[in-house]
Design an enzyme around this catalytic site. Sequence first.
Site, PDB file in Angstrom:
ATOM      1  N   GLU A   1       0.795  -1.334  -0.108  1.00  0.00           N
ATOM      2  CA  GLU A   1      -0.033  -0.008  -0.043  1.00  0.00           C
ATOM      3  C   GLU A   1       0.953   1.127   0.071  1.00  0.00           C
ATOM      4  OE1 GLU A   1      -2.758  -0.481   3.100  1.00  0.00           O
ATOM      5  OE2 GLU A   1      -3.653  -2.245   2.227  1.00  0.00           O
TER       6      GLU A   1
ATOM      7  N   LYS B   1     -15.715  -1.622   2.434  1.00  0.00           N
ATOM      8  CA  LYS B   1     -14.781  -1.993   1.219  1.00  0.00           C
ATOM      9  C   LYS B   1     -15.886  -2.553   0.067  1.00  0.00           C
ATOM     10  CE  LYS B   1     -10.641  -3.221   3.483  1.00  0.00           C
ATOM     11  NZ  LYS B   1      -9.682  -4.463   4.307  1.00  0.00           N
TER      12      LYS B   1
END
EC number: 4.2.1.11
Length: 425
Positions: free
Chosen positions: A205, A337
Amino acid sequence: MTAIIDIFAREILDSRGNPTVEVDVTLEDGTMGRAAVPSGASTGAHEAVEKRDGDKARYLGKGVLEAVAAVNGEIAENLIGEDATEQVAIDRMMIELDGTPNKGRLGANAILGVSLAVAKAAAEACSQPLYRYVGGAGARVLPVPMMNIINGGEHADNPIDIQEFMIMPVAAENIREAVRMGSEVFHTLKKELSSAGLATGVGDEGGFAPNLSSTRDALDFILKAIEKAGYQPGDDIMLALDCASTEYFKGGKYEMAGEGKSLSPAENVAYLEALCNDYPILSIEDGCAEDDWDGWKLLTDTLGGRVQLVGDDLFVTNPARLAEGIAKGCGNSLLVKVNQIGTLTETLDAVRMADRARYTSVMSHRSGETEDATIADLAVATNCGQIKTGSLARSDRLAKYNQLIRIEEMLGATAEYAGKSILRG
């Protein structure tokens, strides 16, 4: 004019070099919406099913040609001719077509790609940006970013058990300034790590993945970087953690191998409480494992009045799981999400349920991302006030920050940055 005339899916690659699904939806007036589906490394057991081919001779079994075929075949056959502006009806049709509780037959990655591409096509046909089309006239709140600047756990090859160490620039006046503050701390941290002889390679990330010895070691480096960048920890910039503790919950114990700790659920809560006493931590995600309801209740009773306790694996963006958590008094925040539940409609339902229960919501990426910046628009559309989309490196992460900057420009004087309004206690 907004009737669907074509749906086409293809197999593309995500930020980890793994296959994922991308879908194009074309409408009668010629407008087109495109969406690419993300995927996670640490996934909750209760998530909707991401369909993979399993053919070891191709992409090591991670191909998504079956999901692509489901879109180009069964889903397209049933949706062509439908009105793209009827999002709820279209999502419901796909859920019923799949016929399983976890979207395991067609695949959540197939269904989500179509769901998001339909919304984007409809927004384009209505000459509206996606955040306005989904959120209406009231969509104007720019979220505080959770910027993941040190990676551990499943996102890095180092001994740190906790998966993400994040900074939150709450004192910024706007999203543009928040991104600048985060970038300055990120680059300052890189210098500090390098000066200490530590690696500055980045994880999935975009955060650094140094060979640090403990959680506190990581937090101390971050505090030093915040101060050296000219900011005040606990005032200008707060800290956030994603423990992803399901990954190290084994046999009823939290086995933090990197630190040589084996903690009972009560000891795990005490461990997190001590961190919150010593550091300006605003938010903890998945501090307890996904099915450790007793641990979650104790954590919420202990810290819930002053710390945001985010359920990711606990809730998996699923209204049914969230309702159970609300009833049990577990957590006080929902991580959102889109690929955990698999349609835009169900995602928005979960956010509304959280809001009614006075739970906060945090719009989130996955560790396997693409250049698709849909979640930036959804964060503004829902006015959720927080977004988690990685570090200040890797174009798959920066695509979301850059889109937020553009949205802020479009909103002009009506834009609001959530800032310190998200603080608890």
